[in-house]
Design a protein around this motif. Structure first.
Motif: not given
Ligand SMILES: NC(=O)c1ccc[n+]([C@@H]2O[C@H](COP(=O)([O-])OP(=O)(O)OC[C@H]3O[C@@H](n4cnc5c(N)ncnc54)[C@H](O)[C@@H]3O)[C@@H](O)[C@H]2O)c1
Length: 336
Positions: A122-126, A143-144, A149-150
């Protein structure tokens, strides 16, 4: 396949368990219930009319994870378990790094030990940061603005390195856009603790009278009506995307955006909710929120071409299903 679903009692995990069971897979859930309730597991079984095995464990605990791999012939892992509140991650970075990174390391070590070679993350568009829209999987990660996000970007790198070192490991990294809505039964859905961080549960709680007014953060962005634009995706479409990713998994690293490819502004979503459910949602415009970007949405062609998956449910279905769940739902705190 026997699928270990970490975080399977949570919002996206529980909907994915239903989709997996309906596709004929067996499900073993590992969840520490830090942000969910065991009743959700019962509801998953009711909806799917199938049994699941549930372990109340912390997946950062290697010994507890080992017991599951020892007891079952696991064919694949879908790793949802994680802490996900952006603001909280700024206040408690160590908790986020520990939980979200150690869990990934512990699970992949167990996969290595027991010869399990299918892993969906599960990752994220962030992780796209402030790239130009639409976001493509081939873009460099930027970088988020927060530890949450990191942890997603770091987990992606760790998993990619592991896959490169082991030619038969098969990894699918799924970057979610903005999951909303609920299972159409109204039995399970998104039930955040405290004041919601995300738009849809905020809207449903205002509609229900639990919160007074929706606060719209900024109406001076360069968008159609000045409010932020996001790519909302129905949680059941997202769930089905996981089944497609798992069933089409081949050796190597595969990254997919799971979104609709369509941007919707905050005010468009509010209007759609009002029309879909014939109910008024009061709102006020307040200042922009630090860290928010004006607009983002997915390019979804890779998931369509390689997985044969596209989101089917529209914004009306998202609003209707979110509201059905909210109306049915006994407040999390009251029912605990
Ligand atoms: N909801 C979103 O908007 C969104 C967007 C992008 C990515 N994601 C990611 O998707 C995943 C699922 O998100 P969700 O919205 O369903 O969140 P959620 O909080 O509803 O579900 C996460 C589940 O993991 C469990 N958990 C957390 N840490 C654990 C641990 N160490 N051991 C065992 N269980 C643990 C929680 O109890 C919860 O049931 C997360 O990794 C999240 O970062 C979510």
């Amino acid at each position: 396949m026997n699928i270990l679903v970490t975080g399977g009692a949570g919002y996206i995990g529980s909907h994915t368990c239903i989709a997996l069971l309906q596709a004929g897979h067996s499900v073993i859930i590992a969840d520490n219930l830090s942000n969910s309730k065991s009743e959700t597991v019962m509801k998953v079984m009711d909806i799917a009319e199938k049994e699941v095995t549930f372990y109340e464990i912390d997946v950062t605990n290697a010994e507890a994870v080992d017991i599951i791999f020892k007891n079952y012939k696991i064919d694949g892992v879908i790793h949802f378990a994680g802490l996900k509140a952006v603001g909280e991650s700024v206040e408690k970075p160590l908790e986020y790094y520990h939980n979200n990174i150690v869990s990934t390391v512990v699970l992949t070590k167990a996969c290595h030990k027991y010869g399990v070679n299918r892993f969906v993350f599960s990752s994220s568009a962030t992780v796209y940061g402030e790239n130009n829209v639409p976001f493509f999987e081939t873009m460099d990660l930027l970088p988020t603005t927060n530890p949450y996000g990191e942890t997603k970007a770091m987990s992606e790198r760790i998993l990619t390195d592991i896959t490169r070192s082991n030619p038969i490991f098969s990894l699918s990294i799924l970057r979610y856009f903005n999951p909303v809505g609920a299972h159409e039964s109204g039995l399970i859905g998104e039930a955040p603790n405290g004041i919601p961080n995300n738009l849809m549960p905020y809207v449903t709680q205002v509609a229900k009278g639990k919160l007074e007014k929706l606060r719209v953060f900024g109406n001076d962005y360069p968008t159609i009506d000045g409010t932020g634009i996001r790519d909302y995706i129905h949680v059941m479409d997202l769930a089905e995307g996981h089944v497609a990713a798992l069933e089409n998994l081949t050796e190597g690293v595969h990254v997919y955006n799971l979104g609709t490819g369509k941007g919707t502004s905050v005010l468009e979503l509010v209007k759609a909710f009002e029309i879909a459910n014939d109910i008024k949602v009061s709102y006020e415009i307040v200042d922009r929120r630090a860290g928010d970007i004006a607009s983002y949405y997915a390019d979804t062609s890779k998931a369509k071409n390689e997985l044969g998956w596209t989101a089917k449910r529209d914004i009306v279905a998202m609003c209707r299903d979110a509201w059905r769940f909210e109306k049915n739902y006994k407040d999390f705190v009251e029912s605990k």
